[in-house]
Design an enzyme around this catalytic site. Sequence first.
Site, PDB file in Angstrom:
ATOM      1  N   PRO A 110      71.417  53.061  53.824  1.00 36.80           N
ATOM      2  CA  PRO A 110      72.603  53.161  54.678  1.00 36.80           C
ATOM      3  C   PRO A 110      73.641  52.068  54.442  1.00 36.80           C
ATOM      4  O   PRO A 110      74.414  51.753  55.355  1.00 36.80           O
ATOM      5  CB  PRO A 110      71.998  52.971  56.060  1.00 36.80           C
ATOM      6  CG  PRO A 110      70.979  51.884  55.836  1.00 36.80           C
ATOM      7  CD  PRO A 110      70.412  52.152  54.457  1.00 36.80           C
ATOM      8  N   ASP A 111      73.710  51.456  53.251  1.00 36.26           N
ATOM      9  CA  ASP A 111      74.537  50.259  53.070  1.00 36.26           C
ATOM     10  C   ASP A 111      75.999  50.478  53.450  1.00 36.26           C
ATOM     11  O   ASP A 111      76.594  49.662  54.165  1.00 36.26           O
ATOM     12  CB  ASP A 111      74.442  49.799  51.613  1.00 36.26           C
ATOM     13  CG  ASP A 111      73.055  49.308  51.259  1.00 36.26           C
ATOM     14  OD1 ASP A 111      72.888  48.101  51.032  1.00 36.26           O
ATOM     15  OD2 ASP A 111      72.130  50.125  51.215  1.00 36.26           O
ATOM     16  N   HIS A 112      76.597  51.547  52.944  1.00 33.03           N
ATOM     17  CA  HIS A 112      78.011  51.780  53.225  1.00 33.03           C
ATOM     18  C   HIS A 112      78.241  52.071  54.709  1.00 33.03           C
ATOM     19  O   HIS A 112      79.247  51.641  55.293  1.00 33.03           O
ATOM     20  CB  HIS A 112      78.533  52.936  52.375  1.00 33.03           C
ATOM     21  CG  HIS A 112      78.612  52.620  50.915  1.00 33.03           C
ATOM     22  ND1 HIS A 112      77.523  52.704  50.078  1.00 33.03           N
ATOM     23  CD2 HIS A 112      79.636  52.213  50.138  1.00 33.03           C
ATOM     24  CE1 HIS A 112      77.880  52.362  48.851  1.00 33.03           C
ATOM     25  NE2 HIS A 112      79.164  52.058  48.861  1.00 33.03           N
TER      26      HIS A 112
END
Length: 800
Positions: A564-566
């Site tokens: 889920p980085d972005h």
Amino acid sequence: MKSNKSNQPLRGLRILDLCEGKGDSCGRYLADLGAEVMLIEPRQGSPARRAAPVVEGHSLYFATHAANKKSVVLDVTQEDDRTVFYALAQQADILIHSRSEIALQWLNEITVLVESDESHLICLAISDFGDSGPYADYVGSNAVHMAMAGITARSGLKDREPLLPPGQLCYEAAAIQAAWVALVAYWQSAHTHRSGSIDFSVFEASCQILDPALGVTGSAAGGQSATKLAPRGRPPEGKMYPFFPCADGFVRICVLNPRQWQAMSAWLGDDHPYTDPAYANMAKRFKYMREINLLIEALFAKEKSADLVAEGQRRGVPIAAVATPQQVLKDHHFLARGAFTDIDLAAGLQGKAPAGYLKINGQRAGIRTPAPALNEHQPSFSTDRLALRSASPAQSTRRPLEGIRVLDLGVIVAGAELGRLFADQGAEVIKVENKAFPDGLRQSLQNKPITESFAQGSRGKKSLGLNLRSEKGKQVFKELVAKSDVVLSNFKPGTMDSLGFGYGELKAINPRIIVSESSALGGSGPMSNSMGYGPLVRASSGLTGLWRYPDDGSGFGDALTIFPDHLAARVSAVAILALLIEREKTGLGGTVSLSQAETILMTLSTELLSESLQGGWLAPCGNRGRFDAPSNLFSCAGDDEWCVIDIEGDEQWLRLCSAVGRQDLAEDQHLKAASGRLAMRDYVEQELSKWTLERPPQQIVETLQAAGIAAAAMARINELPDNPHLKARDFFRINTQPGLDAPLLTENGPAGKSYLPEPEIRPAPFVAEHTRELMRDILQLDEATIASLIESGDLEVMTS
């Protein structure tokens, strides 16, 4: 459900919410942060109140997406109600709608208000494809966006069909980007006294947030772009982040750097064939990865996952258990952090759901009040008003965050992306870095001076070479803090404190400073020191366990994603901007603390609530929709060509039958209702496949979309630059990046079509490129002092 105003920076912000099933999390997140969000509903109530899953007559979707909101019923056909609506809209700061039926009924009133010279109302329209471009009239769904954004093509395993990711990730992630856009627009309006309409597209947001073709890639990519890394088909079973069966399930490890391999090698013992220090080199080790993984598999086979995780942590081997939803709901770490809260749906009916995205000033910004009963509230806002507005308006062309200075210590994807969001909006973002501890995004397999991935994630930033471990370097940083607004980091919890840069120390220097920290599992709790790799975060949060083929217990399909980085970056960005807004009133800063795992939990709020009420409900469902049929991926004519067909409701079923020429199916009494179609879905899908297999995907899409049915061809990410809809909506920009062989195609801003200025696309910096400039301009150091700090190693400058 406790109220704590220290974690409500947006209290006094007034929002009208006319969303119905798309964008609902936008208002929910802003309400979590303290905004007064008022649902405007028709007399029969919003369709979201009836959205599946439903337990004992209660929509679990509505329960999770309408918490903290208020409900007011207004009838557009009644003159008195129109008067009330107009009055509310005049008092509101932001109006959010999803081009739903009720929003279209009020569209005339909304348009008059937004176009009024006296109005300061921001109108944010969230729709599947926006109101312009060749796909503007397309019917969307989560599966449609997954296919069209190039995500589905990379999901799953080699030699198998593509695998749709679980949940409603596109809609949930897009809603958070919409919240970012809403607050950016509000901040801009406060300074320019200008507002207007924003045409926000879920499709475009999906191309930016989940696994973007033009975005930052993980450190393991060696700086290469996603388009160069992605195979045409699904990837082989992951070598980079392998799974291993154990006594009670699976664990996943991320052994990348030499130190991690040395720890894993020692765990295997001193008599295996790969003890030579040369195997610390990742490229050499990968040649023998199959054999090495067999050794690890034998070591782990009889051990329990909890014991393996504990031992891995002790040794310094990044590892996580692949958790089931049942385990997640009982996880001692999440419970210790207050990540879940009880939700009362009715007398005797209580479930458990994720409480909120993050912590503000040490307190969860989450559910304070349950989803409202229909027409529960009076049609008036509270007397408290945020009323953020400058005394004299600035130029409307100013970039929204001009004048904000950000010290960016972030690394890899989530860190890079958060700083970029602020740089795109005009903030001065200073990347603080040191050559001895390089950002993984700077590592290049081609030994280039800058990588495509770094250029995408750090465009528009400046680079300061600074030694944060020396006393003079620390002093320089503290002097910068005194003249800055925001500090960003995503180190392992405790790192900033160990450097002497905890919030208490920085607040003493600058009470207005806002400090944001992001980590894998959060800054507190028994597992807070877990190493922050995306694959391990997905495993710990239950996403990986759901992201598999239902007929294959080990068929996990999330090998190529960096989710889920972005999304986590955007969740943090919204909270930081909320604190900046509050600071205009109070003069004080604050803290943002994010757990990437809890970001994932929030995207699965409805599903986890359902699991808490109906044990065993939340299990891998592959490509099949849960609530109607046909809702699946279908093979088409051509080589590995697929399309999504995703119907919702009996009317769409009849239109589908007509479009494919199957009147016999339309007349089948067993298929009249969704329950019957679900019971006979094998038969329904088999019959529909006969039609899709004879046709190329684009022909199928054109036929079904013309009939008003959600359908999409599976796109590859290298096809997105030629997508006619993205091109028509100015999704792409060009970044002329020094150090790269050719100009870099990059994405535009987050808002779609709007009155907001587009980002100024400026290149990413080389290491320490701006050190002298920043020391002169911000700290007013003379050349002799700068030279002395460079000579002592406290500062670094760019080398050719």
